[in-house]
Enzyme design. Structure first.
Site, PDB file in Angstrom:
ATOM      1  N   HIS A   1       0.836  -1.204   0.000  1.00 58.14           N
ATOM      2  CA  HIS A   1       0.000   0.000   0.000  1.00 58.14           C
ATOM      3  C   HIS A   1       0.872   1.257   0.000  1.00 58.14           C
ATOM      4  O   HIS A   1       0.693   2.164   0.813  1.00 58.14           O
ATOM      5  CB  HIS A   1      -0.934   0.000   1.214  1.00 58.14           C
ATOM      6  CG  HIS A   1      -1.857  -1.172   1.262  1.00 58.14           C
ATOM      7  ND1 HIS A   1      -2.484  -1.573   2.421  1.00 58.14           N
ATOM      8  CD2 HIS A   1      -2.259  -2.037   0.299  1.00 58.14           C
ATOM      9  CE1 HIS A   1      -3.234  -2.640   2.163  1.00 58.14           C
ATOM     10  NE2 HIS A   1      -3.116  -2.937   0.879  1.00 58.14           N
ATOM     11  N   GLN A   2       1.810   1.336  -0.921  1.00 59.92           N
ATOM     12  CA  GLN A   2       2.736   2.467  -0.977  1.00 59.92           C
ATOM     13  C   GLN A   2       1.970   3.761  -1.279  1.00 59.92           C
ATOM     14  O   GLN A   2       1.075   3.774  -2.120  1.00 59.92           O
ATOM     15  CB  GLN A   2       3.787   2.225  -2.069  1.00 59.92           C
ATOM     16  CG  GLN A   2       4.637   0.984  -1.847  1.00 59.92           C
ATOM     17  CD  GLN A   2       4.105  -0.272  -2.505  1.00 59.92           C
ATOM     18  OE1 GLN A   2       2.940  -0.342  -2.861  1.00 59.92           O
ATOM     19  NE2 GLN A   2       4.965  -1.264  -2.661  1.00 59.92           N
TER      20      GLN A   2
END
Length: 529
Positions: A465-466
């Site tokens: 989930h950058q």
């Protein structure tokens, strides 16, 4: 050399780029080009929801790695990112989670006017085609099919997890996107009849038949083109397509480009949608970023934006694995159907812990020796640690230096230790009694807080989930304004997870789609205004 022209050039055909391609070409007079570095062949296991794990490290994954992480003993962490049309929506585990309303309200409080939950709620509803009615606010007519993982195809052990959480005093909630997110329940998932319904199937493929949309695959953007401070196009490197390998399908309507270095002009805007790792990289290569970093690589400074690449962060998780007494039925959906959203301390209004249940062994090596196993993935979904994306060189082919600074803030470490303990408590409930044959990871030798802390440092991993590296706002470190326009220049916006001031409290694919839905309206308003 002749230069092609389009109204809009979308750089990156991933989640956000797919949405923009669809929404902008609803007007038949608007010409849109999507430049996608991945190929146009979609492997069959992209569409098969239970096979998502086979895509990690495959030819459709960029397979990035971080720089050594000090709080993880110097380990480099694997950071998967999708490399084909649809982007990382072809790799994600298909949970449909909007996020807590306070996530988006905080964006607005920090200067991102127009991005509160009330502002985004219509876009969430617009994108959704949810089949059940667990919340009257959920959308039912959008392109994104949403089903309840607790339906007929659910794995029976996923229900046991919910019962175990209730046994510990957690309430059961009917929809994590409803009024109450904190609690245990079934995920809603982007799956239909065992098939992935990501951005490719939901947004990009339906638009490919439109004559005003051009999708160019194997096209690697190398630089934004400026005339003064106005972005007027994109330089890219066109590669020859690779021969399809294995089962799968070729996307229709792809226009092959002649291999070599190419330039395309945008008469209206360039929309950068490369994600939280590659969007800041492209901006830096194009002269947008901290002037000191740009001069280090002899790059011209178009706009001194010290926030480009800063504020990079990600959710962080680890895995608790238990062997089962009997084989677990094979998965028919996304392998992760139920979860618990919890708080690390009483009085919090939003969850900061996500405890996901996976009815397979989370660790490949453990699973090889113990195939009959289930996992709980404790994660911190409101991390305080912040890192960066920096250039490794001025060569566009070189991956950037990726530093999420995992567990750099001690509060993240302490909460992840707490989440591991909670996961063990869940496995120790009466609901799981008789189903489990013993703990495999961390294992019986890991008992004290210090031992659990060391386990966490040894095993903390990327949550995929950058976010945050081109943050929107109004302060000096904001990269884009609340209309997603890059500050200090004209003609270019960033539309993807990199603009998030803080990643939402849960799986973030749905929020990225909502960002792109609203961005499409902002672009249309600018055109019509």
């Amino acid at each position: 050399m002749s230069v092609e022209e389009y109204d809009y050039v979308v750089v990156g055909g991933g989640t956000a780029g797919s949405v923009l391609a669809n929404r902008l070409t609803e007007d038949p007079e608007v010409r849109v080009l999507v430049l996608e570095a991945g190929g146009g062949f979609v492997p069959a296991n992209v569409d098969a929801a239970p096979l998502w794990y086979t895509l990690l490290g495959s030819g459709v994954d960029w397979g990035y790695r971080t720089v050594p992480q000090p709080a993880l003993g110097g380990r480099q962490v694997y950071e998967p990112r999708g490399k084909l049309p649809g982007g990382s929506s072809n790799l994600y585990i298909m949970m449909h989670v909007r996020g807590h309303p306070s996530d988006f309200d905080n964006w607005a409080y920090q200067g991102a006017a127009g991005w509160s939950y009330a502002d985004l709620a219509p876009y969430f509803s617009k994108l959704e085609a949810q089949e059940d009615r667990t919340d009257p606010r959920i959308g039912t007519g959008g392109p994104q099919v949403v089903t309840n993982a607790g339906g007929p195809d659910h794995n029976p052990v996923s229900r046991v997890f919910i019962d175990a959480c209730k046994e510990l005093g957690h309430r059961e909630v009917s929809d994590f996107n409803g009024p109450e997110m904190i609690g245990a329940g079934w995920h809603h998932i982007d799956v239909k009849d065992g098939e992935r319904r990501g951005a490719l199937r939901s947004f990009l493929e339906p638009a490919l038949a439109r004559p005003n949309l051009t999708l160019r695959t194997d096209a690697y953007a190398t630089k934004l083109v400026f005339e003064g401070t106005r972005c007027v196009g994109v330089d890219y490197r066109q590669e020859a397509p690779a021969a399809p390998a294995g089962e799968g399908r070729l996307l229709p309507g792809i226009e092959p480009g002649e291999p070599g270095r190419r330039r395309v002009r945008a008469t209206r805007e360039v929309l950068v949608c490369l994600g939280a790792i590659d969007s800041p990289k492209l901006l830096l290569l194009s002269g947008l970023g901290d002037a000191r970093q740009l001069r280090e690589f002899d790059l011209p400074v178009v706009a001194d934006l010290p926030g480009v690449g800063e504020n990079f962060h990600n959710h962080v998780l680890t895995g608790v694995i238990a062997e089962t007494a009997d084989p677990v039925p094979p998965g028919r959906q996304n392998l992760s159907e139920s979860a618990l959203f919890a708080v690390s301390q009483p009085g919090m209004i939003a969850p900061d812990l996500q405890i996901a249940f996976v009815h397979v062994p989370f660790d490949i090596i453990v699973g090889r020796n113990h195939p009959n196993a289930v996992s709980i993935l404790p994660g911190v979904v409101r991390p305080h640690s912040r890192g960066s994306i920096r250039l490794a060189s001025a060569d566009p082919a070189d991956p950037p230096l990726i530093d999420p600074n995992y567990l750099g803030d001690r509060s993240d470490l302490e909460r992840l230790v707490q989440a591991v303990k909670l996961s063990r408590d869940i496995f120790a409930t009466g609901a799981f009694k008789g189903l489990l044959a013993g703990e495999l990871l961390p294992g019986p030798d890991v008992r004290t807080d210090r031992e659990i802390e060391q386990f966490v440092r040894d095993r903390a991993d990327c949550y995929h989930h950058q976010a945050g590296s081109c943050r929107m706002g109004i302060d000096d470190l904001a990269v884009v304004d609340p209309q997603l326009r890059v500050r200090g220049v004209e003609g270019v916006r960033v539309v993807d997870a990199s603009v998030m001031p803080a990643v939402p409290s849960g799986n973030c694919h749905t929020a990225i789609v909502a960002i792109a839905e609203r961005a499409a309206d902002l672009v249309k308003e600018a055109r019509d205004g």
